[in-house]
Write an enzyme that holds these catalytic residues in place. Sequence first.
Site, mmCIF file in Angstrom:
data_model
loop_
_atom_site.group_PDB
_atom_site.id
_atom_site.type_symbol
_atom_site.label_atom_id
_atom_site.label_comp_id
_atom_site.label_asym_id
_atom_site.label_seq_id
_atom_site.Cartn_x
_atom_site.Cartn_y
_atom_site.Cartn_z
ATOM 1 N N ASP A 258 43.855 -91.121 32.937
ATOM 2 C CA ASP A 258 43.352 -92.269 32.752
ATOM 3 C C ASP A 258 43.734 -93.584 32.826
ATOM 4 O OD1 ASP A 258 40.670 -93.626 32.143
ATOM 5 O OD2 ASP A 258 41.020 -93.490 30.083
ATOM 6 N N HIS B 94 38.805 -105.907 30.636
ATOM 7 C CA HIS B 94 38.958 -105.013 29.729
ATOM 8 C C HIS B 94 40.298 -105.248 28.935
ATOM 9 C CE1 HIS B 94 38.487 -101.384 27.168
ATOM 10 N NE2 HIS B 94 39.435 -100.966 27.754
ATOM 11 N N GLU C 208 33.033 -95.432 27.167
ATOM 12 C CA GLU C 208 33.801 -96.445 28.384
ATOM 13 C C GLU C 208 33.213 -96.091 29.844
ATOM 14 O OE1 GLU C 208 38.214 -95.799 27.586
ATOM 15 O OE2 GLU C 208 38.005 -97.150 26.022
ATOM 16 N N GLU D 91 33.644 -95.792 33.315
ATOM 17 C CA GLU D 91 34.576 -95.757 34.374
ATOM 18 C C GLU D 91 34.304 -95.054 35.640
ATOM 19 O OE1 GLU D 91 38.291 -94.231 32.760
ATOM 20 O OE2 GLU D 91 37.928 -95.048 30.876
ATOM 21 N N ASP E 79 34.414 -92.240 29.362
ATOM 22 C CA ASP E 79 35.545 -91.538 28.595
ATOM 23 C C ASP E 79 35.141 -91.868 27.029
ATOM 24 O OD1 ASP E 79 37.969 -91.176 27.598
ATOM 25 O OD2 ASP E 79 38.721 -92.819 28.059
ATOM 26 N N GLN F 270 40.944 -93.604 16.871
ATOM 27 C CA GLN F 270 41.921 -94.215 17.875
ATOM 28 C C GLN F 270 42.762 -95.234 17.041
ATOM 29 O OE1 GLN F 270 39.942 -96.207 21.150
ATOM 30 N NE2 GLN F 270 41.909 -96.641 22.076
ATOM 31 N N SER G 41 34.733 -86.068 27.825
ATOM 32 C CA SER G 41 34.366 -86.982 28.782
ATOM 33 C C SER G 41 33.491 -86.355 29.811
ATOM 34 C CB SER G 41 35.816 -87.389 29.722
ATOM 35 O OG SER G 41 36.915 -87.581 28.729
#
Length: 411
Positions: free
Chosen positions: A124, A131, A197, A199, A231, A238, A255
């Site tokens: 990734d 971002h 996320e 992507e 994602d 985190q 994911s």
Amino acid sequence: MISFINIPENSDFSIHNIPFGVYNQDGNHAACTRLGDIIVDLHQCMQTQLFDGLALPKGIFHKSTINDFIGLGKPITTEVRKRIQKALLVGGFLDNDIFKDSPLFVNAEKVKMVLPIHIGDYTDFFSSKEHATNTGLMFRDPANALLPNWLHLPVAYHGRASSIVPSGTPIRRPNGQTMPDGADKPIFGPSKQVDFELEMGFVIGKETNLGETISTDHAEDYIFGLMLFNDWSARDIQKWEYIPLGPFLAKNFASTISPWIVPMEALEPFRVEGPTQDPEVLPYLQYQGNKNYDIHLSVDIITQQGISQRISTTNFKYMYWNMCQQLAHHTVNGCNMRVGDLLASGTISGPTADSYGSMLEICWKGTKPAQMPDGTERKFIHDGDTVSMHGWCEKEGIRIGFGACDGQVIS
Ligand code: CA
């Protein structure tokens, strides 16, 4: 190009697309493409003369993944795609009454799309300047939002391939360790900050040997096609775990990918120039030509009751680092690539608040909640919410899309 199959207006699956996927019907897997709302079974196509003269191994489309097909190389996969496209035109090879009620054509609603590739490795990236700047502004020094390396190399980490699932797979809210603000010790429990996320992921179509590198000039030979990629991220997990080695349990619980791989040939008309890179990058990252793609992207949140709100509209063209640079960087140390490996772009954020690619940015760390039509608000994703991503290209009457990339968060 006009097909004999009726294609609804604004369908992602026009005659210009011809993506590849794998479907499952009663436990039977076959590679397929899609036109409008019709699945075209490629294993069934093998039983006709459609691919005569091509070096296709027996049973190549009667597998649970298309890795072996992709591994045949672009000269063959491109020719297969061209033949399918031509055969689906009015007067084409498949425009014949003998195929009309055959298992060659299947209603898309009647089948389940599965993960089309075996993904050996997944990487990734973190390639959107907007971002990277936004996260820097939120979590670090606003005066130096980008870290010193960011403008010089496409930053990335190695992700987890085992938990990549196709669109429609429910996503269980992860448990984990978090450190509440002001607390002196961590707690354990369900994440309170599940986020998406937005992507795009690209699929490697040609392997390299350990020690080999891929130049930006040759990188496109190694890229088979693109998919949408969510994602999923647990922000509270985190925040506590990522120092000093980076993402781990906050990322690897799931994911989601869209089940269709759109080949690079279909995306050819939608190439655009990338942003100017300043400062100049090192020679191995320099490139020629248009390497970005004009792909419109959207994210909707749909509640358990079916109330829908568009939360973001952005574009893949904003990416600062392009796929060729990512691949050149990934292999510059000799790291080998294998067919089916997946490389994701990193969260795609545009320049404005309505074009950000995560709830973290859209709601700016929870300080600006998003309003839903039913009067509720969201800072992150609630149980029962479905995050629905879409991607499409449109130019001079040609439209192609990626199909949905959906996942519902459950407790
Ligand atoms: Ca990511």
